[in-house]
Write a protein that holds these residues in place. Structure first.
Motif, short mmCIF file in Angstrom:
data_model
loop_
_atom_site.label_atom_id
_atom_site.label_comp_id
_atom_site.label_asym_id
_atom_site.label_seq_id
_atom_site.Cartn_x
_atom_site.Cartn_y
_atom_site.Cartn_z
N THR A 25 0.84 -1.20 0.00
CA THR A 25 0.00 0.00 0.00
C THR A 25 0.87 1.25 0.00
O THR A 25 2.01 1.24 0.48
N TYR A 26 0.31 2.32 -0.55
CA TYR A 26 0.91 3.65 -0.52
C TYR A 26 -0.10 4.58 0.13
O TYR A 26 -1.26 4.65 -0.31
N THR A 27 0.32 5.32 1.16
CA THR A 27 -0.58 6.26 1.81
C THR A 27 -0.02 7.66 1.64
O THR A 27 1.12 7.94 2.02
N MET A 28 -0.84 8.54 1.06
CA MET A 28 -0.41 9.93 0.83
C MET A 28 -1.64 10.82 0.79
O MET A 28 -2.70 10.42 0.32
N GLY A 29 -1.49 12.02 1.34
CA GLY A 29 -2.60 12.96 1.34
C GLY A 29 -3.86 12.43 1.98
O GLY A 29 -4.98 12.79 1.59
N GLY A 30 -3.72 11.55 2.97
CA GLY A 30 -4.88 11.00 3.66
C GLY A 30 -5.57 9.85 2.94
O GLY A 30 -6.57 9.33 3.41
N THR A 31 -5.03 9.43 1.81
CA THR A 31 -5.64 8.34 1.03
C THR A 31 -4.66 7.17 0.94
O THR A 31 -3.46 7.37 0.74
N THR A 32 -5.17 5.96 1.09
CA THR A 32 -4.36 4.76 0.94
C THR A 32 -4.69 4.09 -0.38
O THR A 32 -5.85 3.84 -0.68
N TYR A 33 -3.65 3.84 -1.17
CA TYR A 33 -3.80 3.22 -2.48
C TYR A 33 -3.23 1.81 -2.42
O TYR A 33 -2.13 1.59 -1.92
N GLU A 34 -3.96 0.86 -2.99
CA GLU A 34 -3.52 -0.53 -2.99
C GLU A 34 -2.43 -0.75 -4.02
O GLU A 34 -2.46 -0.20 -5.12
N GLY A 35 -1.44 -1.59 -3.66
CA GLY A 35 -0.42 -1.99 -4.61
C GLY A 35 -0.90 -3.17 -5.44
O GLY A 35 -2.02 -3.66 -5.28
N TRP A 36 -0.03 -3.60 -6.33
CA TRP A 36 -0.34 -4.75 -7.18
C TRP A 36 -0.29 -6.03 -6.34
O TRP A 36 0.49 -6.14 -5.40
N GLN A 37 -1.12 -7.00 -6.67
CA GLN A 37 -1.12 -8.29 -5.99
C GLN A 37 -0.55 -9.33 -6.96
O GLN A 37 -1.27 -9.86 -7.81
N PRO A 38 0.75 -9.58 -6.86
CA PRO A 38 1.43 -10.36 -7.90
C PRO A 38 1.00 -11.81 -8.04
O PRO A 38 1.18 -12.39 -9.11
N TYR A 39 0.46 -12.41 -7.01
CA TYR A 39 0.10 -13.82 -7.10
C TYR A 39 -1.38 -14.01 -7.43
O TYR A 39 -1.86 -15.14 -7.48
N ASN A 40 -2.08 -12.91 -7.66
CA ASN A 40 -3.47 -12.99 -8.10
C ASN A 40 -3.54 -12.75 -9.61
O ASN A 40 -2.61 -12.22 -10.21
N SER A 41 -4.64 -13.12 -10.21
CA SER A 41 -4.82 -12.90 -11.64
C SER A 41 -4.76 -11.41 -11.96
O SER A 41 -5.29 -10.58 -11.21
N ALA A 42 -4.13 -11.07 -13.06
CA ALA A 42 -4.06 -9.67 -13.49
C ALA A 42 -5.42 -9.17 -13.98
O ALA A 42 -5.67 -7.96 -13.97
N SER A 43 -6.29 -10.08 -14.35
CA SER A 43 -7.59 -9.71 -14.87
C SER A 43 -8.40 -8.96 -13.82
O SER A 43 -8.63 -9.47 -12.72
N GLY A 44 -8.80 -7.75 -14.14
CA GLY A 44 -9.63 -6.96 -13.23
C GLY A 44 -8.87 -6.16 -12.20
O GLY A 44 -9.46 -5.34 -11.50
#
Length: 313
Positions: A25-44
């Motif tokens: 995760t990346y948290t900046m300006g009061g918002t948390t953004y999810e990172g990539w999940q490498p072991y899950n399907s890229a679809s969606g």
């Protein structure tokens, strides 16, 4: 038999990645953004982070590969970017991490006028905004920057206050040094929109490319954590360029790493320099084990950025 083989293979994969991790995760300006999940399907999947396939490390053999840039072969964005003000902080949280010791290096790159999403970060465009290696003690038995991530899974970086607004890539990299002469590189990239009133971008002398920024012969990469020299050396030459000073001036000339003390010498202990001038903006002014100058230049304040690093802002 088939079921047993499948279970064994799955268990092996879990064991292989259990000692590794990536930014979750990346948290900046009061918002948390999810990172990539490498072991899950890229679809969606939608993330500000560039897609990568696994927690496995990149090695010296990968230094000439495009994979060293963002842990992928030039994969583009998913259409999302995080937002952060110049002078604001970005707190990253890793999914898991166990390797000690490790250095931490963070870069940014200004995207072209067309934006980040369809740009792969190629070229001499990357500048370093943060790094830390050996914090205190000796190379072999001291405290390293990566210990903070091992212990807390977190690292906080300040975006230079003078940085001009626009779209950027940010690249977080851990360099694990636990295996003699076999460093492991863990880079990930994400897309950012920088806001604020900054007006400066680094001059060309601060910029590096990936691949190209590192060489297998760099002292911090051709590194043996178990060597006699590492038992007494109290500094570590962090790979890559100097941290950008927040101005448009030229980068300082590279310095030659100090020779380690003879093996018969007692390990050096941190001490405060006899005389100290003010630390320039964005320079280090504190942190656990820091023994340099702590008084910041006029108009700046020594600001804590984690337990191991404070800088003049």
């Amino acid at each position: 038999m088939k079921f047993s083989t499948t279970v064994t293979a799955a268990a092996s994969m879990v064991a292989a990645v259990s000692a590794h991790g990536g930014v979750g995760t990346y948290t900046m300006g009061g918002t948390t953004y999810e990172g990539w999940q490498p072991y899950n399907s890229a679809s969606g999947q939608k993330s500000i982070q560039r897609q990568y396939s696994s927690f496995n490390p990149l090695l010296i053999a990968d230094l000439s590969s495009v994979n060293i840039r963002c842990n992928n072969a030039g994969t583009l964005g998913t259409g999302l970017s995080g937002s952060v003000a110049a002078g604001g902080t970005i707190k990253t949280k890793w999914t898991q991490w166990t390797h000690r010791p490790a250095a931490v290096m963070i870069y940014m790159a200004k995207c072209p006028s067309s934006g980040c999403n369809n740009w792969d970060g190629a070229g001499k465009v990357w500048f370093k905004i943060d790094h830390q290696g050996l914090v205190s003690g000796t190379q072999n038995a001291g405290k390293w920057a990566g210990d903070q991530i091992t212990d807390t899974l977190e690292w906080t970086t300040t975006v230079p206050k003078s940085l001009a607004p626009g779209e950027y890539l940010i690249r977080h990299e851990l360099l694990a040094l636990h295996q003699a002469n076999n460093p492991q590189f863990y880079p990930e990239c994400a897309q950012l929109t920088v806001t604020g009133s900054g007006s400066v971008t680094p001059s060309a002398s601060w910029l590096v490319s990936f691949p190209g920024a590192y060489s297998a012969s760099d002292p911090g990469i051709a590194f043996n954590i178990d060597s006699p020299a590492a038992m007494t050396a109290t500094t570590y030459p962090i790979p890559g360029p100097a941290v950008w000073d927040g101005t448009g001036s030229s980068a300082p000339a590279p310095s030659t790493p100090a020779s380690p003390a003879p093996s018969s010498a007692a390990p050096a202990t941190p001490s405060t320099p006899a005389s100290c001038g003010p630390v320039a903006r964005y320079g280090q002014c504190g942190g656990n084990g820091f023994a340099g100058c702590t008084v910041c230049a006029s108009g700046t304040t020594c600001t804590k950025n984690g337990d191991y690093y404070s800088q003049c802002l």
